[in-house]
Design a protein around this motif. Structure first.
Motif, PDB file in Angstrom:
ATOM      1  N   ARG A 388      -4.460   9.251   8.999  1.00 40.34           N
ATOM      2  CA  ARG A 388      -4.238  10.138   7.855  1.00 40.34           C
ATOM      3  C   ARG A 388      -3.172  11.193   8.170  1.00 40.34           C
ATOM      4  O   ARG A 388      -2.310  11.492   7.352  1.00 40.34           O
ATOM      5  N   LEU A 392       0.437  11.660   6.157  1.00 43.40           N
ATOM      6  CA  LEU A 392       0.837  12.934   5.522  1.00 43.40           C
ATOM      7  C   LEU A 392       2.292  13.248   5.863  1.00 43.40           C
ATOM      8  O   LEU A 392       3.072  13.682   5.016  1.00 43.40           O
ATOM      9  N   LYS A 397       0.066  10.947  -0.391  1.00 41.04           N
ATOM     10  CA  LYS A 397      -1.117  11.710  -0.804  1.00 41.04           C
ATOM     11  C   LYS A 397      -2.326  10.960  -0.278  1.00 41.04           C
ATOM     12  O   LYS A 397      -2.344   9.716  -0.287  1.00 41.04           O
ATOM     13  N   PHE A 409      -4.894   6.047   0.101  1.00 42.86           N
ATOM     14  CA  PHE A 409      -3.673   6.854  -0.018  1.00 42.86           C
ATOM     15  C   PHE A 409      -2.758   6.236  -1.064  1.00 42.86           C
ATOM     16  O   PHE A 409      -2.917   5.072  -1.447  1.00 42.86           O
ATOM     17  N   TRP A 410      -1.801   7.024  -1.519  1.00 44.23           N
ATOM     18  CA  TRP A 410      -0.802   6.520  -2.462  1.00 44.23           C
ATOM     19  C   TRP A 410       0.455   7.363  -2.319  1.00 44.23           C
ATOM     20  O   TRP A 410       0.394   8.503  -1.849  1.00 44.23           O
ATOM     21  N   PRO A 412       3.191   9.556  -4.019  1.00 49.47           N
ATOM     22  CA  PRO A 412       3.348  10.224  -5.317  1.00 49.47           C
ATOM     23  C   PRO A 412       4.794  10.126  -5.802  1.00 49.47           C
ATOM     24  O   PRO A 412       5.703  10.606  -5.131  1.00 49.47           O
ATOM     25  N   GLU A 418       4.041   5.596 -11.047  1.00 48.49           N
ATOM     26  CA  GLU A 418       3.334   5.743  -9.766  1.00 48.49           C
ATOM     27  C   GLU A 418       2.505   4.501  -9.393  1.00 48.49           C
ATOM     28  O   GLU A 418       2.578   4.009  -8.274  1.00 48.49           O
TER      29      GLU A 418
END
Ligand SMILES: Cc1ncc(COP(=O)(O)O)c(C=O)c1O
Length: 480
Positions: A388, A392, A397, A409-410, A412, A418
């Motif tokens: 994670r 980041l 995200k 997660f995706w 943005p 999206e």
């Protein structure tokens, strides 16, 4: 020689190949062993996913024979190299486990001696070993010794056994079915819905309880729904919580749900197929403590104990509720009856004849001890946090802090594209194939999820996954 004898001898000559002599056995094992070693020695650099399909007719069964060499070649190219390489640490999709090597040694021996593991009479050793494994599970999950259990083929059948017991304890049948209510999260595994249909409960009322931002059941909403149903003359009888949901790894508030289940006399089932064994870790034992309060519990050693596919487990406190559907006596089994005998697996499961799957769990636990398994589970927790943090840095995200080792997660894009962007990103990761991740939808949003559970997933694997994701991201950015 009589005609009969001649016929028998001729047939014996033909069927003899089914019992190879020692020399032939050694030849076979050497070849299989060589393939197994080659597979394992090259695993860390092998792709984790290929969308290629097996060649047409390659598995055709007819009167033609093949050599073991040819058979192994077909296996290597058409089975092991296609689809998801589930043995690879790069398998980070769905719920992986890996499949530890030493379990395969137990399977080999269990197949050779062909233990009949359904009834104590037929193989007291096999059944006693499986019952001891179930005793161990009862001890780690805080279930009483009087509870009953079974080593199943996986989580689906384990859930089916538990839900059948709940149905029978509450006598949900005939006209009562349509007025009976089950409470679940919409994140519950789909094998629960399947089980309900299979056991004749397709027409019960299924209430989806509201979830919090981390996809956990909201106890207040559960209680309100039960009260409202009761005051409307309905019959709430079952609440199902998850200790590790498949989509997000969420652990429902197990103890709070237990209190509500007790207050309203509901059967309390916990599906801990994925997350259950994390109770062995110091980080998660408190959060999972509430499993002891369930009436029935499912865990999957082929997930959290990294065993090869084909072993789940169910524990149920109410023996009679399980026996209602599964305990059976037939005339042709009269020799096997003995009231003093330990619990027969066949009396706790729809299976009569079954593979002696307990040995593949017992052997590794005896050989390695429990500590390496616990260390591996703890390692997965830390690797998830590490992953994670790395994502980041790439601008992704993240879903909420995960309870266990599944996280989503995706990327943005800040516009209406999206979902399409992230779908394309998933495709690129799959096309690459070095690692395998899967996707899901959370509240309609397309997200990519990582499930860190294979015992072969190491720091290098996560670094590799981050690189693959980064590469795919650059590609998709250029396209959108
Ligand atoms: C939470 C949960 N329950 C049940 C199952 C079904 O188990 P199996 O695939 O072993 O039948 C799964 C499988 O991933 C799961 O994650």
């Amino acid at each position: 020689m009589s005609d009969l004898k001649e016929a028998i001898i001729a047939l014996q000559a033909q069927s003899k190949v089914l019992e190879p002599d020692e020399l032939t056995r050694n030849e076979y094992v050497t070849k299989v062993h060589a393939y197994a070693n080659q597979f394992l020695n090259t695993l860390s650099n092998a792709p984790t996913y290929s969308s290629a399909k097996p060649l047409e007719d390659v598995f055709l069964v007819n009167e033609n024979k093949k050599s073991l060499k040819e058979i192994l070649e077909i296996y290597a190219s058409e089975v092991a190299k296609k689809g998801i390489n589930a043995a690879s640490g790069g398998h980070l999709g769905y719920i992986p486990g890996g499949g530890i090597y030493t379990a395969s040694l137990a399977d080999y021996i269990a197949d050779i001696t062909n233990e009949y593991a359904g009834m104590y009479y037929a193989s007291p050793g096999a059944v006693a070993m499986e019952n001891e494994l179930l005793n161990w599970l009862k001890s780690i999950f805080g279930f009483p010794e009087s509870a009953i259990g079974n080593l199943t083929s996986g989580g689906s059948i384990a859930n089916l056994i538990a839900l059948t017991a709940a149905r029978d304890r509450h006598e949900v049948k005939l006209e009562r079915i349509a007025k009976s209510v089950i409470y679940v999260s919409n994140q519950v595994h789909h094998c629960i819905n399947k089980a309900l249909r299979i056991i004749g409960l397709a027409d019960v009322i299924v209430r989806h309880v509201d979830l919090d931002a981390a996809s956990r059941i909201k106890p207040d909403d559960l209680e309100e729904k039960i009260k409202s149903d009761m005051s409307n003359g309905l019959y709430p009888f079952l609440v199902i919580a998850s200790a590790g949901t498949t989509d997000t790894g969420a652990i429902d508030p197990l103890e709070q749900i237990a209190k509500i289940a007790k207050a309203y006399n509901l059967w309390y089932h916990i599906d801990a197929a994925y997350g259950g064994f994390f109770i062995l870790t110091k980080e998660k034992s408190a959060q999972l403590h509430g499993m002891a309060l369930a009436d029935s519990l499912v865990v999957d050693p082929h997930k959290g104990l990294f065993l090869p596919y084909g072993i789940g487990a169910v524990l149920v406190k109410d023996k009679q509720a399980v026996y209602h559907s599964n305990h059976y006596r037939a005339n042709y089994m009269q020799d096997t009856l003995n009231d003093d005998a330990p619990v027969n697996p066949a009396d706790v499961s729809p299976e009569l004849t079954k593979h002696f799957r307990g040995f593949r769990m017992w052997l590794p636990l005896q050989l390695h001890g429990i500590d390496p398994f616990i260390a591996c589970l703890r390692e997965k927790l830390v690797l998830t946090t590490y992953f994670r943090e790395e994502l980041l840095k790439l601008g992704f995200k993240l879903g909420p802090e995960p309870d266990l080792t599944v996280s989503y997660f995706w990327f943005p894009t800040g516009n209406e594209k999206e979902n399409a962007f992230n779908e394309q990103l998933m495709k690129e990761i799959h096309n690459d194939g070095e690692v395998f991740l899967s996707s899901t939808r959370i509240s309609g949003k397309f997200v990519i999820r990582i499930a860190v559970l294979s015992f072969r997933t190491k720091l290098e694997t996560i670094d590799r996954a981050v690189k693959v994701i980064d590469k795919a991201l650059s590609k998709v950015k250029a396209e959108f």
